[in-house]
Design an enzyme around this catalytic site. Structure first.
Site, PDB file in Angstrom:
ATOM      1  CD  GLU A 133      -3.085  -1.152  10.912  1.00  0.00           C
ATOM      2  OE1 GLU A 133      -3.997  -0.344  10.604  1.00  0.00           O
ATOM      3  OE2 GLU A 133      -3.108  -1.846  11.941  1.00  0.00           O
TER       4      GLU A 133
ATOM      5  CE  LYS B 173       6.152  -3.305  -2.940  1.00  0.00           C
ATOM      6  NZ  LYS B 173       6.348  -1.988  -3.585  1.00  0.00           N
TER       7      LYS B 173
ATOM      8  CB  CYS C  82      -4.745   5.518   6.752  1.00  0.00           C
ATOM      9  SG  CYS C  82      -3.513   5.265   8.038  1.00  0.00           S
TER      10      CYS C  82
ATOM     11  CD  GLU D  65      -8.239   5.839   2.870  1.00  0.00           C
ATOM     12  OE1 GLU D  65      -7.670   6.196   3.911  1.00  0.00           O
ATOM     13  OE2 GLU D  65      -8.023   4.738   2.321  1.00  0.00           O
TER      14      GLU D  65
END
Length: 482
Positions: A250, A173, A284, A383
């Site tokens: 992750e 996906k 990231c 973040e």
């Protein structure tokens, strides 16, 4: 009229139950493509196809798997300019970055083609006389893969390649925001000679496709890259499912770059600009916390502002552009919210943070640099995932190290110094999975393990030979010769 690109299930291209529109963030008038959306029933068909194909593929020869993965690699690399242009057009990273990402995907498939030939077991003696002990690795089964929008071909590659290498079957996906690169990769995989059902593509939402993968009992493992919040939900769902699923996560990062007094100023500035702002800061591993000691702080800030003035922010496909647009309006709004939050918290917006207008309508944001930030501010804790970085002043190396580790994340970190003493100490004491010395925090080779600690990652590492820890299970077998 644009043809709607289909999903791939059980060896066939099939229509969906809706359409995902792929918009170019450099020019929002440009429709990159339309992609069929899978529903719950189609996702279940993909899982069933993968389950049916698993027994034969799990027992395929290393040569068969090598041949398929090598063929995928060769086609990706031969088309890297074309695919890199598609990637840059749909995601917004610059064309050189897009081509580089595609090349990395090709290299990943080449690496795992070789790994298919290198998977070996162990044989030893039992503590009981006359017995042999064998340790072998076997594939885990059907693997559901949920990938993000910021690396739309490299991250799928580093999940799909090892899964196929070790004999698993795949339901993939891609991120609904950028389905083009994932779809192009799927087309290449379908031409590799793998049997029907071994690989399946289902474009759709996380709430439908992703949730079906999580709930379905025939999915043995989930590999996910995305937000911390979604990662926690996936972990909970995998633990509570019956049978329990293996999972690999992750997630986020709030990565520090320490700049010491003895650092080469030019090197430190280039490392910081690359790590914090290239790929529009949408990595990231981006170094969004710049922790700078007193002796170099003012010179570093002045040099950063001067360097940022020289960066070109424009259409990702234009030559000479350093930074492309933010990926979409929602992410742009988030970046702007955090810029305001930083100002409200008392940090000084030393450069940028303004919306930019270019020839075509797009999501253009001037890189933002905060100074006078502290590590307890939200802009230093959360973040942002955009071209925003904050400079935090530290008295000395010891305080810089403490600030560096004072975060819930632990993905990547970096230090700029000419001191072997401090470089060595930082590599040993930084609480992150990947450490860089005089290099940007973003970017590791395709053949080494990728992953972090604390809230950034959970489970086995991705990439390199360490990928086998997730995509295989160990079997212990005894033999009594009789």
């Amino acid at each position: 009229m644009t043809a709607i690109l289909k999903n791939f299930i059980g060896g066939e291209w099939v229509d969906g139950s809706g359409v995902t529109r792929n918009i170019n963030p450099s020019n929002t008038n440009d429709l990159v493509g339309e992609y069929a959306k899978a529903d719950k029933a189609q996702t279940e068909k993909a899982i069933a196809a993968a389950k049916a194909a698993f027994p034969a593929w799990a027992r395929s020869t290393p040569q068969e798997r090598y041949d398929a993965l090598n063929k995928i690699s060769l086609e990706i690399l031969s088309r890297k300019e074309e695919l890199g242009r598609l990637l840059a057009r749909e995601e917004g990273k610059t064309l050189p970055e897009g081509i580089g990402e595609v090349a990395r995907a090709g290299q990943i498939f080449a690496f795992f083609a070789g790994e298919a030939l290198r998977l070996i077991g162990e044989k030893g003696a039992s503590v009981r006389p006359g017995l042999d002990v064998e340790l072998t690795r076997e594939p885990v089964g059907v693997v559901g893969m949920i990938t993000p929008w910021n690396f739309p071909i490299a991250i799928p590659a580093w999940k799909i390649a090892p899964a196929l290498c070790y004999g698993n079957t795949v339901v993939f996906k891609p991120a609904e925001l950028v389905p083009g690169s994932g779809h192009a990769l799927a087309e290449i995989i379908t031409r590799s000679g793998i049997p029907a059902g071994v690989f399946n593509l289902v474009v759709g939402s996380g709430s439908v496709v992703g949730q079906t993968l999580l709930e379905h009992p025939d999915v043995a493992a989930i590999s996910f890259t995305g937000s911390v919040q979604t990662g926690r939900k996936i972990a909970q769902a995998c633990v509570l499912s019956n049978p329990m699923k293996k999972f690999q996560l992750e997630m986020g990062g709030k990565n520090p770059l320490v700049v010491l007094d003895d650092a080469d100023l030019k090197t430190a500035v280039e490392v910081a600009v690359n790590g914090a702002y290239f790929s529009t800061g949408q990595r990231c591993t981006a170094s969004s916390r710049l922790i700078v000691t007193d002796g170099i702080h003012d010179r570093f800030v002045a040099a950063m502002a001067e360097r940022l003035k020289g960066l070109s922010v424009d259409d990702a496909l234009k030559a000479g552009v350093h930074i492309g647009p933010v990926v979409d309006q929602s992410q742009l709004d988030q970046d702007l919210r955090y810029i305001k939050i930083g100002q409200d918290e008392g940090a000084k917006l030393a450069f940028g943070g303004e919306l930019l207008k270019r020839e075509n309508p797009g999501h253009y944001l001037q890189p933002a640099l905060f100074t006078e930030a502290s590590n307890n501010m939200r802009i230093a804790r959360e973040e942002i995932f955009g071209p925003v970085a904050a400079v935090i002043r530290a008295k000395n190396y010891e305080e810089a190290l403490a600030i560096s580790n004072d975060t819930e994340f632990g993905l990547a970190s970096g230090i700029c110094t000419t001191s072997l003493k401090y470089a060595s100490h930082y590599k040993r004491n930084s609480e992150s999975g990947m450490v860089m010395v005089n290099l940007p925090t973003a970017g590791v080779d395709y053949h080494v393990p990728f992953g972090g600690r604390k809230g950034s990652s959970y489970g086995a590492r991705e990439q390199g030979s360490y990928a086998r820890e997730f995509y295989t299970t160990v079997k212990t077998a005894y033999t009594f010769p009789g």
